[in-house]
Design a protein around this motif. Structure first.
Motif, PDB file in Angstrom:
ATOM      1  N   THR A 277       0.849  -1.187   0.000  1.00 12.96           N
ATOM      2  CA  THR A 277       0.000   0.000   0.000  1.00 12.96           C
ATOM      3  C   THR A 277       0.887   1.239   0.000  1.00 12.96           C
ATOM      4  OG1 THR A 277      -1.666  -1.164   1.331  1.00 12.96           O
ATOM      5  CG2 THR A 277      -1.853   1.237   1.187  1.00 12.96           C
ATOM      6  N   PRO A 278       0.909   2.019  -1.103  1.00  9.99           N
ATOM      7  CA  PRO A 278       0.251   1.756  -2.379  1.00  9.99           C
ATOM      8  C   PRO A 278       1.007   0.678  -3.161  1.00  9.99           C
ATOM      9  CG  PRO A 278       1.571   3.739  -2.547  1.00  9.99           C
ATOM     10  CD  PRO A 278       1.639   3.310  -1.101  1.00  9.99           C
ATOM     11  N   GLN A 279       0.385   0.188  -4.230  1.00 17.12           N
ATOM     12  CA  GLN A 279       0.969  -0.896  -5.000  1.00 17.12           C
ATOM     13  C   GLN A 279       2.305  -0.513  -5.623  1.00 17.12           C
ATOM     14  OE1 GLN A 279       0.038  -3.978  -5.117  1.00 17.12           O
ATOM     15  NE2 GLN A 279       1.518  -4.694  -6.649  1.00 17.12           N
TER      16      GLN A 279
ATOM     17  N   LEU B 125       3.187  -0.682   4.136  1.00 17.61           N
ATOM     18  CA  LEU B 125       2.493   0.574   3.844  1.00 17.61           C
ATOM     19  C   LEU B 125       3.534   1.685   3.775  1.00 17.61           C
ATOM     20  CD1 LEU B 125      -0.764   1.873   5.477  1.00 17.61           C
ATOM     21  CD2 LEU B 125       1.192   3.377   5.260  1.00 17.61           C
TER      22      LEU B 125
ATOM     23  N   THR C 212      -0.151   8.611   0.949  1.00 15.57           N
ATOM     24  CA  THR C 212       0.613   7.889  -0.066  1.00 15.57           C
ATOM     25  C   THR C 212       1.402   8.843  -0.956  1.00 15.57           C
ATOM     26  OG1 THR C 212      -1.209   7.875  -1.667  1.00 15.57           O
ATOM     27  CG2 THR C 212      -1.090   6.042  -0.098  1.00 15.57           C
TER      28      THR C 212
ATOM     29  N   LYS D 119      -7.998  -1.338   5.025  1.00 19.78           N
ATOM     30  CA  LYS D 119      -7.002  -1.068   3.967  1.00 19.78           C
ATOM     31  C   LYS D 119      -6.236   0.228   4.247  1.00 19.78           C
ATOM     32  CE  LYS D 119     -10.431   1.012   0.832  1.00 19.78           C
ATOM     33  NZ  LYS D 119     -11.099   0.874  -0.481  1.00 19.78           N
TER      34      LYS D 119
ATOM     35  N   ASP E 145      -7.076   3.246   4.779  1.00 17.81           N
ATOM     36  CA  ASP E 145      -7.515   4.455   4.080  1.00 17.81           C
ATOM     37  C   ASP E 145      -8.091   5.437   5.103  1.00 17.81           C
ATOM     38  OD1 ASP E 145      -8.413   6.396   2.366  1.00 17.81           O
ATOM     39  OD2 ASP E 145     -10.056   5.205   1.524  1.00 17.81           O
TER      40      ASP E 145
END
Length: 974
Positions: A488-490, A642, A687, A756, A758
């Motif tokens: 996270t993020p990819q 993350l 992010t 997740k 967020d």
């Protein structure tokens, strides 16, 4: 009678009969002064340990990336630790046993450098101090900063096992770090090699990639002739040179080859004319890349067709057959130092973007150079010493330094340039500004230098049996990245994957004093590739570990250590004790072993559910932890990673003390309170790079005030609420059931968002619900029933919904606003051991979801918007003073919407005293909103008198037992 009634009403005060909100919850938060009291309370009641007592929960472990214990916190620390805290608290409230053990990185150059600075200020020399005494001073320094940083982190409201953190300098930790190193020693991946590493001449140690940063510096770029002396006679005629270009003139004495690009077009050029003040010679021939020829000759003052002509193509086959003389060959006084041939070799790293299309290759001073050297068996050179000076017996340049002790350029490059000028090897020179590596501690330039170092081979088979994800460290790491880790993020996956895919072997050794030593011994006189070069003995290893557990790593430096540890395994006199220390990234990369694996409150399986750090840790902690674990347990030590960005000022500029744009967490906490800083974190997209500054913090404070007012309203309206007031959801009016539907939707959003990580999405959803759905809609409508009703179903239903809202909003927001939600919670539940942080998110019944009801109320809210907009015009024009004076007619074209409005007390929803819903065509001049079709409003005043208690205008006012009130209020008064 009417006159008497009115006169009586004027004399009565009905305010005392209203159910007005009652709460001691202050509008002004006063966070800076009050937050420390909650911190003390949490410590007193032992919140963190009480949470561990909740049995039967699956574990969730966020492993803390250790900050260095060497200074006050900056805003990046605050962002990082707050994000971690929001993860831990939200996971706990979703039913996990969420553990957080804070840790510190206590070894290495950052701390050692501080002690050396203190020594220099006092005129002391570190080398004159006993190494154990010096290490003790480093330990004491680190201990002091651990205490300071711990208090600063706790002040941010971060929960964790603060009284027992993990420290890389704890004796057990030092023992485990040594034990993890011994696994590399025993599994065959450890070797001693001599290859270029990033070397700080000022700090006299190798540096890891994560320990360098890029800054601009000035340098002299030079174009140098390498005379062709062997190969095709067309070129080896005494007139032809291969021209190279470099921005590191000091590396020329170490040249051993020239690389060319097999796919680059080269040409043979002849000098046919020259101006004055030019170093070129008429008749000489130069081989360069065609794409760069024009700019090369312009730089050499040979621009124009009358200066240079192209004679022929030069193919890759031509080049590969050539050899050149070193440009310093034959210099008087060189004593044969450079009397060797320089081969031309193909290299995929060569481009024609800049320079000449040829790369001067010094295997001792660059990664590509070294790779070429290994491939073609080129000799290494050892001309540069630890302090970046040329060796004392090197002709012409002896003692000249690349970097002086103060970090400024030394005379090495200048000396080389002057010699090249003197012997006619230089054809051009230019002063350039380039971006180059610097130590992030000393800020001094870093050079690539060939030094004997200890390495972990990442492409050599690891003989440990952990082969599920591959047999080498690189294979295991690359497979772990895709098979075992969620990113996270990819984009974090791509970054780490590309780094590990291309990285060289891991340099484990550092030439310093404060750290865990490389606990190994080498046989005197043996070659590094001899099978018995390293002493590999399980009993020796065990004695070292036993000593470290009891005495710490200082045991390695005490008198007699070599004989003590080798014991009877071998003759100690036959071995040398390695005195290098481990790369500090090996320390932090090993933390999973002595924290997650060894502690009772660590992870159930020795692995972390999450690592969370900044983007720079793809080359730092994420990276080193991956390599270390893949070398010892065969896989990544984490299941998820993350990554957050960096913090910039309001203009998007990097923070700098020199620019005066730094934001210090302590100052923010003193002015606004920690909850405002935490709310800033929750409102940002972590992010990406985030911005912070005074204006941004003012905006955050405004959001906080709005949210605080929502909580205050709920508290006031829930005064004296009890179980007897509860109403089952099935009995509630539609408006309340619509709120429950929204709560059920939001419960799903909150849980999925926290799962997740967020936080921005969670907070925005809850904030919008609280301020738009509740404060601006539901509370606005139900204020009348809450204040004016007696013991009606509507009032009891509203209060039941407020209680349900209270429990959800406080817990949902508790991971973010840790102090404020505790204050809100204690306002209702002030018991001695009570805390919002001991609660879980309440379970929300699925039957609250009602899609049909939600669709109906979506239409109702649209129609309401038209009514309230129409009334606002009348209020602005002073036709009415309040919406309760109105009794408008609402024309609704859609039959279903009209039926929906007629099924409800639409006047209450629009906060009017009366309202008429009509299916007739709207008359000319009726109010409409352009974006809403089929709904129009004709204004009319309400008929009747104003109720002295609820202020509605109704026909029945004054016709009841209590003077001047409507029937509803008369009944409520009793």
């Amino acid at each position: 009678m009417c006159a008497d009634t009115t006169e009586t009403a004027e004399k009565l005060d009905y305010k005392a009969t209203l159910n007005l909100p009652k709460t001691d919850f202050p509008m002004r938060a006063g966070l800076p002064k009050r937050e420390p009291d909650w911190l003390a309370r949490w410590e007193e009641i032992g919140i963190y340990d009480r949470l561990r007592e909740k049995e039967g929960r699956p574990s969730f472990t966020l492993h803390d990336g250790p900050p260095y214990a060497n200074g006050h916190l900056h805003i990046g620390h605050a962002l990082n630790k707050t994000l971690k805290d929001m993860v831990v608290r939200s996971q706990q409230m979703m039913g996990f046993d969420a553990r957080y053990i804070p840790g510190w990185d206590c070894h290495g150059l950052p701390i050692e450098w501080k002690i050396e600075e203190q020594y220099r200020a006092k005129g002391r020399d570190k080398d004159d101090v006993d190494v154990v005494d010096f290490r003790q001073e480093c330990r004491k320094f680190a201990e002091g900063w651990v205490d300071i940083q711990r208090d600063e982190f706790k002040r941010l409201g971060v929960t964790g096992k603060w009284e027992k953190p993990y420290l890389t300098m704890d004796f057990h930790a030092e023992r485990v770090i040594a034990e993890e190193f011994q696994k590399f020693l025993m599994n065959g991946t450890l070797y001693q090699g001599s290859k270029p590493v990033m070397w700080s001449p000022v700090e006299k140690t190798a540096l890891a990639e994560a320990e360098v940063e890029y800054h601009d510096r000035q340098t002299d770029a030079i174009w140098v002739r390498f005379p062709v002396v062997g190969g095709d006679a067309v070129f080896s005629n005494g007139k032809t040179c291969v021209l190279i270009w470099t921005t590191t003139p000091w590396t020329i004495p170490q040249n051993r080859a020239i690389c060319f690009g097999p796919g680059i077009a080269y040409g043979l050029y002849e000098v046919i004319g020259r101006p004055e003040e030019c170093w070129a010679r008429i008749g000489e021939r130069l081989i360069v890349a065609d794409a760069l020829a024009e700019q090369i000759f312009d730089q050499a003052r040979l621009g124009g067709d009358d200066m240079v002509r192209r004679l022929a193509d030069v193919s890759a086959e031509d080049l590969q057959g050539l050899t050149c003389a070193h440009p310093l060959r034959g210099c008087e006084g060189a004593a044969g130092e450079w009397d060797f041939d320089v081969p031309l070799l193909p290299g995929d790293h060569v481009t024609d973007d800049a320079g000449t299309g040829f790369v001067h290759t010094a295997p001792s001073h660059g990664d590509d150079d070294y790779a070429i050297g290994v491939k073609h068996r080129l000799p290494m050179t050892y001309n540069i010493l630890d302090d970046s000076s040329f060796r004392a017996d090197l002709p012409f340049f002896a003692g000249e330094q690349v970097i002086r002790p103060n970090g400024k350029p030394g005379g090495a490059s200048r000396a080389v340039i002057e010699k090249l000028k003197e012997n006619g090897s230089l054809i051009a020179m230019k002063r350039l500004t380039i971006s180059d590596t610097h130590s992030w501690r000393s800020k001094a330039p870093v050079i690539r230098l060939n030094r004997p170092q200890w390495f972990a081979a990442i492409d050599r088979a690891v003989g440990d049996g952990h082969d599920t994800y591959g047999t080498t460290i690189r294979e295991r790491a690359l497979r772990s990245i895709d098979a075992l880790v969620t990113w996270t993020p990819q984009s974090g996956r791509n970054r780490l994957h590309s780094m590990i895919e291309a990285r060289p072997d891991w340099v484990l050794s550092r030439q310093r004093a404060w750290g865990v030593p490389l606990t190994c011994f080498v046989r005197k006189g043996a070659k590094v590739d001899d099978p018995d070069y390293l002493l590999r003995d399980a009993d020796v290893n065990a004695r070292i570990l036993e000593a470290f557990e009891a005495e710490g790593a200082d045991a390695w430096y005490k008198d007699g250590a070599k004989a003590r540890f080798i014991g009877d395994a071998a003759n100690p006199d036959d071995y040398e004790q390695v005195m290098d220390i481990l790369d500090v990234w090996f320390d932090s990369g090993s933390t999973h072993a002595f924290t997650l694996r060894d502690r009772e409150d660590g992870s159930d399986d020795g692995l972390a559910d999450l690592y969370l750090e900044g983007t720079d840790q793809h080359r730092g902690w994420f990276h080193s932890s991956m390599l270390q674990a893949c070398g010892t347990i065969g896989r990544a030590p984490y299941r998820a990673v993350l990554t957050h960005g960096f913090t910039l000022d309001e203009k998007g500029m990097k923070m700098s003390k020199s620019l005066g744009n730094t934001i210090v967490p302590e100052k923010v906490v003193q002015q606004y309170g920690a909850d405002i800083l935490r709310l800033w974190v929750a409102q940002t997209d972590y992010t990406l790079d985030q911005r912070i500054g005074p204006e941004i913090l003012k905006g955050v404070s405004d959001s906080y005030r709005r949210l605080r007012n929502t909580m205050r309203y709920m508290l006031g309206s829930l005064n004296d609420f009890s179980a007897a007031d509860r109403v089952d959801a099935s009995e509630m009016p539609e408006l309340e059931r619509w709120v429950l539907h929204r709560l059920a939707e939001l419960d799903k959003t909150v849980r999925e968002g926290y799962a997740k990580y967020d936080f921005q999405g969670v907070f925005q959803a809850v904030f919008t619900f609280a301020t738009v759905d509740l404060s601006a809609f539901y509370f606005d409508i139900r204020k009348d029933a809450l204040y004016c009703d007696g013991n009606t179903l509507e009032r009891r239903s509203a209060r039941t919904v407020l209680d349900l809202l209270f429990h959800r909003l406080t817990t949902w927001l508790a991971p973010v606003l840790v102090f404020t939600m505790e204050e809100v919670w204690l306002e209702r539940f002030p018991d001695a051991g009570s805390s919002i942080h001991l609660q879980d998110f309440p379970e929300t019944p699925s039957e609250w979801l009602d899609a049909d009801l939600a669709a109906k109320w979506s239409g109702v809210r649209v129609a309401r918007r038209v009514v309230t907009a129409a009334l606002e015009i009348e209020r602005t024009n002073k036709v009415i003073g309040a919406s309760l004076e109105a009794g408008p007619v609402v024309y609704v074209a859609d039959a279903d919407l009209r039926e929906a409005l007629e099924s409800l007390p639409f006047e209450d929803i629009c906060i009017t005293s009366q309202i008429t819903v009509s299916g007739d065509a709207a008359p000319d001049g009726a109010f409409v909103l352009p974006e809403i079709t089929g709904v129009a409003v004709s204004f009319a005043k309400a008929e009747g008198e104003k109720c002295a208690r609820c202020w509605k205008v109704l026909p029945d006012v004054g016709q009841h037992g209590h003077a001047g009130v409507c029937g509803r209020c008369d009944s409520a008064i009793g």
